[in-house]
Design a protein around this motif. Structure first.
Motif: not given
Length: 321
Positions: A24-28, A164-173
């Protein structure tokens, strides 16, 4: 022993959940930054999901177990195409774009042949590692060029976008949990194998390679289910490239390593056969009018049969010792 089985079950659950979060994070991020999903799969996703292999390689080489690192690199490549891509294709067909078909797959084949030439004498030296590192630099240059002029069909359909905040958080977490859960799975699986009296060589060639390929498996299967096919194929091809150019090269920088030529012929030969089959099926199935190739369940079953055959081959070789 019961604790190890519980850890495996919990690790698989964490792996699936974190892979979903990660994709989800990577795609966003791909959509927001303006990069194609293919590029995200080839670089960030591939490096992230290759982290377990890289960590195992450094740890093994530093402790004098360089053969384990080499076996992990080659075994992971076989698992990525045979198991990861095989299961992904059985779940959902994948469209392969022009860039992957006519740039990255030929490059991966060329790198595999280069590895065969470097290792044909049964040794991995600092010179061999330096050659592979130089090839890695060229691969990054190739990616930079593609960023400027992406392929005509490298982009997929509109994707669900997160803030953007959720995307970055989802990607790294998701990335941290992917790596962490895969390491826990490897630890528990090795304990189970040792408890049943399986040799360490078998563990290194199969369980460790399989365990470090679990992030690719989870990420690719979930990205395919979500319709992000370019991430799935890009992650597998990119991860295999990094396995050969980073994971395989690292032990050579620590100390010269003597390898069994028979084992290299078996393992690197299987890497070549699986990679060449993937390339051949893509080229033979190329649809000029649609500008893509479609890989379906038949290809998935073929790749999965390769992986099962390879595992049986290892078992047969070990049983003769």
């Amino acid at each position: 022993m019961l604790l190890n089985f519980v850890v495996v079950a919990l690790g698989i659950a964490a792996l699936v959940w974190s892979a979903d979060l990660f994709i989800q994070g990577a795609a966003s991020l791909a959509q927001r930054v303006g990069l194609s999903p293919l590029i995200i799969g080839m670089t960030i996703v591939s490096l992230g999901t290759s982290a377990p292999e890289i960590l195992v390689s450094v740890t093994a080489a530093a402790s004098g177990a360089g053969e384990l690192a080499v076996g992990n690199a080659l075994g992971s490549n076989i698992a990525n195409i045979g198991l990861v891509l095989g299961l992904t294709l059985i779940i959902s067909p994948i469209l392969v774009g022009r860039t992957t078909a006519f740039t990255d797959l030929p490059l991966l084949l060329a790198i595999t042949i280069l590895c065969g030439w470097l290792l044909h004498d049964g040794s991995l030296t600092a010179f061999d590692a330096s050659v592979l590192s130089a090839a890695l630099l060229l691969y990054f240059i190739r990616i930079a060029i593609h960023l400027r002029k992406p392929g005509v069909n490298d982009d997929t359909a509109e994707m669900e976008s997160l803030p953007i905040g959720k995307a970055v958080g989802a990607f790294f977490v998701g990335l941290v949990l992917l790596v962490g859960s895969s390491k826990v799975l490897v630890w528990a699986a090795v304990n189970i194998a040792a408890g049943f009296g399986v040799s360490e060589l078998v563990i290194g060639l199969t369980i460790v390679a399989l365990g470090t390929s679990l992030p690719e498996l989870a990420a690719s299967m979930l990205s395919a289910l979500k319709g992000h096919a370019d991430i799935a194929i890009g992650a597998v091809v990119g991860s295999n490239m990094f396995n050969l150019l980073i994971v395989l090269a690292l032990p050579g920088f620590f100390a010269p390593l003597t390898l069994s030529i028979t084992d290299i012929q078996r393992d690197l030969g299987t890497v070549f056969v699986t990679t060449a089959t993937l390339a051949a099926l893509t080229w033979l199935g190329w649809r000029k009018e649609a500008n893509h190739a479609l890989l379906g369940r038949a290809a998935g079953c073929l790749f999965l049969s390769f992986y099962v055959g390879y595992c049986l081959w290892i078992y047969y070789d070990i049983s003769k010792v």
